[in-house]
Design a protein around this motif. Sequence first.
Motif, PDB file in Angstrom:
ATOM      1  N   UNK A   1       0.797  -1.181  -0.101  1.00 28.04           N
ATOM      2  CA  UNK A   1       0.028   0.142  -0.021  1.00 28.04           C
ATOM      3  C   UNK A   1       0.829   1.346  -0.028  1.00 28.04           C
ATOM      4  N   UNK A   2       0.478   2.107  -1.080  1.00 25.38           N
ATOM      5  CA  UNK A   2       1.419   3.551  -0.930  1.00 25.38           C
ATOM      6  C   UNK A   2       0.308   4.370   0.051  1.00 25.38           C
ATOM      7  N   UNK A   3       1.162   5.278   0.962  1.00 21.74           N
ATOM      8  CA  UNK A   3       0.605   5.956   1.869  1.00 21.74           C
ATOM      9  C   UNK A   3       1.555   7.089   2.307  1.00 21.74           C
ATOM     10  N   UNK A   4       0.951   7.987   2.808  1.00 21.85           N
ATOM     11  CA  UNK A   4       1.781   9.321   3.374  1.00 21.85           C
ATOM     12  C   UNK A   4       2.122   8.939   4.762  1.00 21.85           C
ATOM     13  N   UNK A   5       3.381   9.379   5.267  1.00 24.53           N
ATOM     14  CA  UNK A   5       3.772   9.577   6.775  1.00 24.53           C
ATOM     15  C   UNK A   5       3.198  10.894   7.125  1.00 24.53           C
ATOM     16  N   UNK A   6       2.903  11.140   8.281  1.00 25.62           N
ATOM     17  CA  UNK A   6       2.305  12.510   8.675  1.00 25.62           C
ATOM     18  C   UNK A   6       3.661  13.721   8.619  1.00 25.62           C
ATOM     19  N   UNK A   7       4.621  13.518   8.495  1.00 27.80           N
ATOM     20  CA  UNK A   7       5.728  14.506   8.112  1.00 27.80           C
ATOM     21  C   UNK A   7       6.160  14.546   6.769  1.00 27.80           C
ATOM     22  N   UNK A   8       5.376  13.902   5.861  1.00 25.50           N
ATOM     23  CA  UNK A   8       5.970  13.280   4.637  1.00 25.50           C
ATOM     24  C   UNK A   8       5.802  14.909   3.671  1.00 25.50           C
ATOM     25  N   UNK A   9       6.580  15.148   3.060  1.00 26.69           N
ATOM     26  CA  UNK A   9       6.719  16.192   1.889  1.00 26.69           C
ATOM     27  C   UNK A   9       5.405  16.017   0.867  1.00 26.69           C
ATOM     28  N   UNK A  10       4.922  17.198   0.474  1.00 31.59           N
ATOM     29  CA  UNK A  10       3.813  17.120  -0.668  1.00 31.59           C
ATOM     30  C   UNK A  10       4.427  16.440  -1.812  1.00 31.59           C
ATOM     31  N   UNK A  11       3.635  16.032  -2.666  1.00 30.96           N
ATOM     32  CA  UNK A  11       3.838  15.417  -3.940  1.00 30.96           C
ATOM     33  C   UNK A  11       4.470  14.004  -3.932  1.00 30.96           C
ATOM     34  N   UNK A  12       4.966  13.578  -4.892  1.00 33.01           N
ATOM     35  CA  UNK A  12       5.375  12.204  -5.133  1.00 33.01           C
ATOM     36  C   UNK A  12       6.687  12.030  -4.213  1.00 33.01           C
ATOM     37  N   UNK A  13       7.247  12.940  -3.489  1.00 33.44           N
ATOM     38  CA  UNK A  13       8.528  12.752  -2.703  1.00 33.44           C
ATOM     39  C   UNK A  13       8.118  12.368  -1.285  1.00 33.44           C
ATOM     40  N   UNK A  14       7.018  12.254  -1.149  1.00 41.07           N
ATOM     41  CA  UNK A  14       6.413  12.117   0.438  1.00 41.07           C
ATOM     42  C   UNK A  14       5.393  10.859   0.398  1.00 41.07           C
ATOM     43  N   UNK A  15       5.611   9.932  -0.479  1.00 43.00           N
ATOM     44  CA  UNK A  15       4.769   8.668  -0.580  1.00 43.00           C
ATOM     45  C   UNK A  15       5.681   7.351  -0.279  1.00 43.00           C
ATOM     46  N   UNK A  16       5.283   6.720   0.784  1.00 44.97           N
ATOM     47  CA  UNK A  16       6.011   5.505   1.512  1.00 44.97           C
ATOM     48  C   UNK A  16       5.095   4.307   1.126  1.00 44.97           C
ATOM     49  N   UNK A  17       6.145   3.180   1.014  1.00 43.72           N
ATOM     50  CA  UNK A  17       5.264   1.939   0.752  1.00 43.72           C
ATOM     51  C   UNK A  17       5.144   0.938   2.104  1.00 43.72           C
ATOM     52  N   UNK A  18       3.994   0.445   2.304  1.00 45.59           N
ATOM     53  CA  UNK A  18       3.596  -0.438   3.480  1.00 45.59           C
ATOM     54  C   UNK A  18       3.037  -1.978   3.060  1.00 45.59           C
ATOM     55  N   UNK A  19       3.517  -2.608   3.857  1.00 35.63           N
ATOM     56  CA  UNK A  19       2.980  -4.004   3.605  1.00 35.63           C
ATOM     57  C   UNK A  19       1.600  -4.241   4.833  1.00 35.63           C
ATOM     58  N   UNK A  20       0.648  -4.433   4.173  1.00 31.20           N
ATOM     59  CA  UNK A  20      -0.458  -4.500   4.980  1.00 31.20           C
ATOM     60  C   UNK A  20      -1.227  -5.849   4.946  1.00 31.20           C
ATOM     61  N   UNK A  21      -1.014  -6.913   5.793  1.00 31.07           N
ATOM     62  CA  UNK A  21      -1.611  -8.346   5.423  1.00 31.07           C
ATOM     63  C   UNK A  21      -3.329  -8.052   5.610  1.00 31.07           C
ATOM     64  N   UNK A  22      -3.993  -8.834   4.885  1.00 31.63           N
ATOM     65  CA  UNK A  22      -5.480  -9.011   5.202  1.00 31.63           C
ATOM     66  C   UNK A  22      -5.599  -9.616   6.672  1.00 31.63           C
TER      67      UNK A  22
END
Lengths: 596, 596
Positions: A215-236
């Motif tokens: 899942x692509x998501x934003x951390x609270x302090x992430x910069x705006x735009x595509x440089x503030x996107x992080x990848x997470x593993x989220x199992x069902x």
Amino acid sequence: MPQYTPPLRDMQFVLHELLNVVDEFKMIPAHAEVDADTINAVLEEGGKFASEVIAPINLSGDSEGCALDRSTHEVTPPKGFREAYATYVEGGWPALSCDTAYGGQGLPHTLNQFFYEMLNSANQAWTMYPGLSHGAYEALHAHGTPEQKAVYLPKLTSGEWTGTMCLTEPHCGTDLGLLRTKAEPQADGTYALTGQKIFISAGEHNLAANIVHLVLARLPDAPAGSKGISLFLVPKFKVAADGSIGERNGIFCSGLEHKMGIHANSTCQMTLEGAVGTLVGEPNKGLAAMFVMMNTARLGVGNQSLGLTEVAYQNAVAYAKDRIQMRSLSGPKAPDKPADPIIVHPDVRKMLLTARAYAEGARALQAYTVLQLDKALGSDDEDERKACEAEVALLTPIIKAFFTDNGWIATSHCMQVFGGHGYIHEWGMEQFVRDARINMIYEGTNTIQSLDLLGRKVLHNNGATLKAFGKKIIDFVEEEGVNEAMQEFVNPLADIGDKVTKLTQELGMKAFGNPDEVGAAAVDYLRVVGHLCFSYFFARMAKIALEKQASGDPFYKAKLATARFYFAKLLPETAGLIRSCRAGLAPLMEMDEALF
Amino acid sequence: MPQYTPPLRDMQFVLHELLNVVDEFKMIPAHAEVDADTINAVLEEGGKFASEVIAPINLSGDSEGCALDRSTHEVTPPKGFREAYATYVEGGWPALSCDTAYGGQGLPHTLNQFFYEMLNSANQAWTMYPGLSHGAYEALHAHGTPEQKAVYLPKLTSGEWTGTMCLTEPHCGTDLGLLRTKAEPQADGTYALTGQKIFISAGEHNLAANIVHLVLARLPDAPAGSKGISLFLVPKFKVAADGSIGERNGIFCSGLEHKMGIHANSTCQMTLEGAVGTLVGEPNKGLAAMFVMMNTARLGVGNQSLGLTEVAYQNAVAYAKDRIQMRSLSGPKAPDKPADPIIVHPDVRKMLLTARAYAEGARALQAYTVLQLDKALGSDDEDERKACEAEVALLTPIIKAFFTDNGWIATSHCMQVFGGHGYIHEWGMEQFVRDARINMIYEGTNTIQSLDLLGRKVLHNNGATLKAFGKKIIDFVEEEGVNEAMQEFVNPLADIGDKVTKLTQELGMKAFGNPDEVGAAAVDYLRVVGHLCFSYFFARMAKIALEKQASGDPFYKAKLATARFYFAKLLPETAGLIRSCRAGLAPLMEMDEALF
């Protein structure tokens, strides 16, 4: 109901006669032992699985679709899908090209790509359930922590669990910089994810015991735009360190999309409500990690349309030989029947041969590309790895966009061969067209592919990567320049090569003046370069066929006829494309936005 | 849900500024009184019906489809269809261009064709219920007995009853010579018909009190093949001489086809079990009588794709202005927003302008053609009637095939503008694509149209009809040859005209050697001639726009921009088509049938 016969002979021709993969594999330490018998046996068994297990549930799957139980958020795919997946797992197929360190068989991607062509021919919608797992596997393999790898990769390798890519949100697809899903760090080092995702293929189903969402998501302090996107593993289902499955996680299917095609794949709206996830790779570097999945996926999408082109062709040929209607304009060809089989009519042949040539050209180009991928991943020569990687990067958008545009044309032609019957669901031909349509859209629209090709892959380094690939074409043309029998193939190849060189230079100059010129030219340009690639591989295949036609094997006769058809009837499209490309940006920008 | 705004301004431009129809109508005695106010009022009211009554039930109709009650053989169309049809009848719309002798309003077909464009944009599936009636009306009007005319034409004119065309059987569509439905003469002069028909559009429904089936069948002593086919009138309910409805006839719906699109139209398998019919026209001359319906229908099918192209364009434009995604490559255009509206991207504009140009070119060519049809039917000058008839015959297959191929391209482009959302049913874009697909097949596949054009309409009289039409183009080019501002339009027009002349001569020579050369070239040839027609009308429209742009009306600015786009980006396709055409038959016939 459509039938499907795996095109093993043509696959073997490409692997063994065109590309000599066994020799190539010898140069890749991990694949040095892979021999022709292994390759052929895998293709044969894989073809049986495709044609016997999943092809029979393709049409019924389209009719039935998926069902969402809104009280439990569980999705039930069509009848037979779960059983087919169990058979697939039992057969060890998910592990084919996975790392042996995680239980994989470690076979080349080249082989897996052929296996997937057959799966796609048989049942694209079913194939997307295991297909998405590959992207998740690749991303975790490249960017996962040792703990993530230890827990998740064996399960994805065995197929016990499947994977997804959760990127798109209602307001953003192409422009992921706009995404809003939030990830809040928790005291235990995990993250709580909240947001809304759409178009999640295989997002929810009951085929596997767990689903690994990336899942692509934003951390609270992430910069705006595509440089503030992080990848997470989220199992069902949450997973313990020992890999055992725990309680349900806060990610669930909140709706199924009603689509034009691939009805049997569950395309989900996914809601995350404090879902627990772990970070994959570096914070704010999620897009780069996601691109590992994306590149694999783009080759996979091209392969989907190759598969559909092949199966549509096979069924249209069968119909054209069987259906009698009208007489040949040059006199009856089946005088014992009340009419001639429609395959006597030149335009019916043109529609069939278009599909055939697009399938055979794609099969060759794709196998070549994925072989370079195997080298990029496994060669012990760093220079070769880099060169191969650059070539794969160059050819990937062509495979994605050119194959899928061709697949749309080809499946529509094959449907047309059936006349009115082609429009009727039970014949299965219109399903191929509907299924093929998504391939032009997802994993980056074909316009995005063309911008990637012209902007990033070609102009970005002043055409160096394209020149390196072009050098192979020039060498071939020079080698065959003295071969009388090859003139009919190398002359048009040399011609289109020269035209691409000239066009690329022109576009480079124009782009220098106005970057929007790239956007104006890119789609036409990609199609022209796609034809250059097909011309190259058809010329190479024709050379082999010319050398071997004396054997009497009709395969070579057919290959030559297909190559000649390609040069005579399909390559000429480039004449119009180049003109349209040269017409540039102005005709697109003259209209004021308000006047549209 | 898609929206639809009738393109009244462009329609009025074509009618009044391009074609000066009011002056033309003055030369046709029956239409001499038709003035601009009448025309504009009809279009405006017709547009309201289309956009307000039937557009809102297009998407829901597609989802719901038709239902067959197998016990009663009755078919129920989707919700709202019956009410909309009642409104249509109350408004007197069925009578628009019907003969005043039977209660019609006697207005020109040109006007009716524009009305139908709007109906097709709003709801192609609904429009087919009344649309098929026109064919039945025309066939009866031309070939019916006085009794048949007296009973049936008033009912078809009022819309109280609808009509069908029952041609296709499971084993024959294109090749009607193979048909098997039998008609046994009865003692009372009627016939008892027995057989099986398929793909009967609007074959059964509850919109009208009766359905007038026109059925092709064989008399017992009929010669084999297409010279042994007769046309019969077979009503759903038997009809007394006074027009009152009697008992149910032996023709009923035995199944509904499950189709790719036009779900809301009942496409029926019809079974005839001793159904009572009366002969229309001469015995064994049914095919000729049927062609009266067919020609009307072919113009109607082209119009369906024009309608779909227009509505798809409108919705894609709205989306492209609203959806924000990425920045323009040449720098932000909406810096106050997080991204630019996608209409800033050159390729999005290219997709939109392709649809727009195909719609505007089609609207002009179609209006011109149907105006010639009005003259062919109503002029008091026999030479003009004949010349107009020949021109309509020439242009009809172009309208059918070129418009419907373009409609497939355009609706697909417009869907692509929506990205992933385009693939989702609720947006309505994928429905336009699915609906558009049938138009390339029915009423004679597009291959059949191309054979009709090149074989029957062009080569049959050594290109005389084409030359007569070409003379108008040459005259226009010569007139504008001294007009500096028109050079950008007349030069490419003259060029494509020369190319068509040359290509036609070449194909005539080749066909002389081998008739199959016609079949090999026809599809490419039709597309090239289609572009010649569009070039001609875009040049003529550009001339008007150039003359009037000083008025400040932005309509003319937009018309010029569209014309320039057409010449720069769409016409170049002909370069490839001509090469493919020239490559001839050999590349299509080299492959042995067994090797496909």
